[in-house]
Design a protein around this motif. Structure first.
Motif: not given
Length: 446
Positions: A53, A33, A149, A84, A64, A62, A193-194, A152, A55, A31
């Motif tokens: 992607v 940014d 990212n 997101l 990105a 956020t 983010l992941t 946010t 959030n 995880t």
């Protein structure tokens, strides 16, 4: 014992003080940014890549930016913004369209725009061709992707469905929507983010997943727009220096397993160099300022290569040393080697790749004193991974590697006078004076 405990506590306190809380790093928990997906495949014959992607914040929206780059020269082929909401997931697929003879990005996810004012949907999906490459051999069938990212929203809304139009209005209302304008501190992007890439071969109905490299505290500090090229760790575009990213990705040796037989299939060893950006002098990483083009036509401009030696082992400790080695120079942004009998004589085993370092980093950029060496990793920044193609389908294998001295933290993360004795030496270069007082702590003067 008391003396030992006291000494240990002093050491612990020094380590805690010497490790900046906001230092950018690669997060093993996946995880961050910024995410770097080291491969996508979109080949004729049913190869496609679904990108996801996520959030992970259940409180904050956020925005990105997603960027697609080619395998040979890192030419930007597509970019767009993702909007997101909390706990939101965006998905999109890179695939080959035989009717167009091109690779396209397709998404029905309403976290991306089809056009201004219209978010993607099942009835009106995003269906966008990748841009043609300037080098015909550098096609868009293979490449890599990164997601930065951008900002946010500090206003928590909880795990609720936030209107995408509201996220759009909030983001595009920041700093007048001017690309490169400094962001307010309260909207700096968070490490939320992941995601993953799911690469599928329709011919066999099989697939494998690749996780991205998750950069934590990349901390973009400027407003970034779609339709304007955003380089990973670009000068003046983010608060993270190229020095930082390349130090973290540096590899001294890489050890990758392989299969080379009809029962299990044949293994591909991949090496992605995301800071290389061939031929773009003002955008590539600093490691690649190591000489003129050694292995390419003139259209690749100043292509530098990572020199590598390889030692091949089987499962019984036998080994074969080739001279010259099976791999001499890795000269493309994504380089791959297939385990085949004419290269690898064993049916199964592993290969140790030894990457040659540069001799030293000397001042090459503005503001630095000529001849002053820079303390940092000397080994090439690369993301290695393994893919096996066999009768049972596709799967990926684990990788192992050794890095350099600064894989965890760069020299410039440590405030002079606090770092451990003899571990690092304070830089005499005035450009670095008071660098650590910057609020983001990741500002580098390159």
């Amino acid at each position: 014992m008391q003396r030992f405990v006291k000494g240990f506590m002093v050491l612990l306190a020094a380590l805690l003080l010497a490790t900046p809380a906001t230092a950018m790093n690669i997060n093993v928990n996946n995880t961050g940014d910024a995410l770097v997906y080291p491969l996508y495949v979109a080949l004729d014959g049913g190869w496609q890549t679904k990108l996801t992607v996520i959030n992970t914040s259940e409180q904050y929206s956020t925005v990105a930016k997603l960027v697609v780059r080619s395998w040979k020269n890192s030419q930007e082929l597509l970019d767009f913004l993702l909007y997101l909401s909390p706990a939101d997931v965006w998905t999109g697929t890179l695939k080959y369209d035989p009717a167009l003879g091109k690779v396209v990005m397709e998404s029905t996810d309403d976290s991306c725009l089809v056009e201004i004012g219209t978010f993607a949907s099942a009835t009106k999906p995003l269906y966008k061709e990748l841009a043609p490459t300037s080098d015909p051999s550098d096609n868009g069938f293979l490449g890599y992707v990164y997601v930065i990212n951008a900002a946010t929203n500090p206003a928590a809304t909880g795990p609720s469905l936030v209107a995408k139009s509201a996220i759009f209005s909030w983001y595009h209302g920041l700093v007048g929507g001017v690309n490169g304008a400094p962001l307010p501190v309260n909207v700096y992007p968070r490490n939320v983010l992941t995601g993953f890439a799911d690469i599928t071969w329709a011919g066999t109905g099989s697939s494998f997943a690749l996780k991205p490299v998750a950069l934590m505290n990349y901390q973009n500090k400027v407003w970034i727009d779609a339709g304007v090229e955003t380089v990973l760790a670009g000068l003046g575009e983010t608060s993270m220096g190229l020095v930082r990213l390349e130090d973290l990705l540096a590899k001294r040796t890489i050890r990758l397993p392989y299969y080379n037989n009809n029962a299990k299939g044949h293994t591909f060893h991949f090496f992605t160099f995301p800071t290389k950006v061939s031929g773009q002098k003002d955008k590539h990483g600093f490691w690649w300022d190591i000489g003129t083009d050694r292995n390419s036509p003139a259209d690749d401009k100043a292509r530098a290569c990572a020199s590598v030696g390889a030692k091949i082992f089987d499962t019984t400790e036998k080994f074969s040393v080739f001279s010259p080695a099976p791999v001499v120079d890795m000269c493309t942004e994504i380089f791959w080697l297939e385990a085949l009998p004419n290269v690898i004589p064993f049916p199964e085993g592993w290969i140790r790749y030894t990457l040659n370092p540069v001799s030293a980093f000397y001042d090459r950029e503005r503001g630095r004193v000529a001849g002053n060496p820079v303390l940092r990793n000397l080994f090439p920044p690369v993301i290695p991974f393994v893919v096996n193609v066999g009768p049972g389908g596709l799967f990926s294998l684990q990788t192992a590697w050794d890095g350099g001295d600064f894989n965890r933290y760069s020299f410039y993360d440590f405030k002079p006078g606090i770092d451990m004795p003899n571990a690092f030496v304070a830089s005499p270069d005035p450009v670095w004076s008071n660098w650590y007082t910057d609020p983001g702590l990741e500002e580098t003067p390159f």
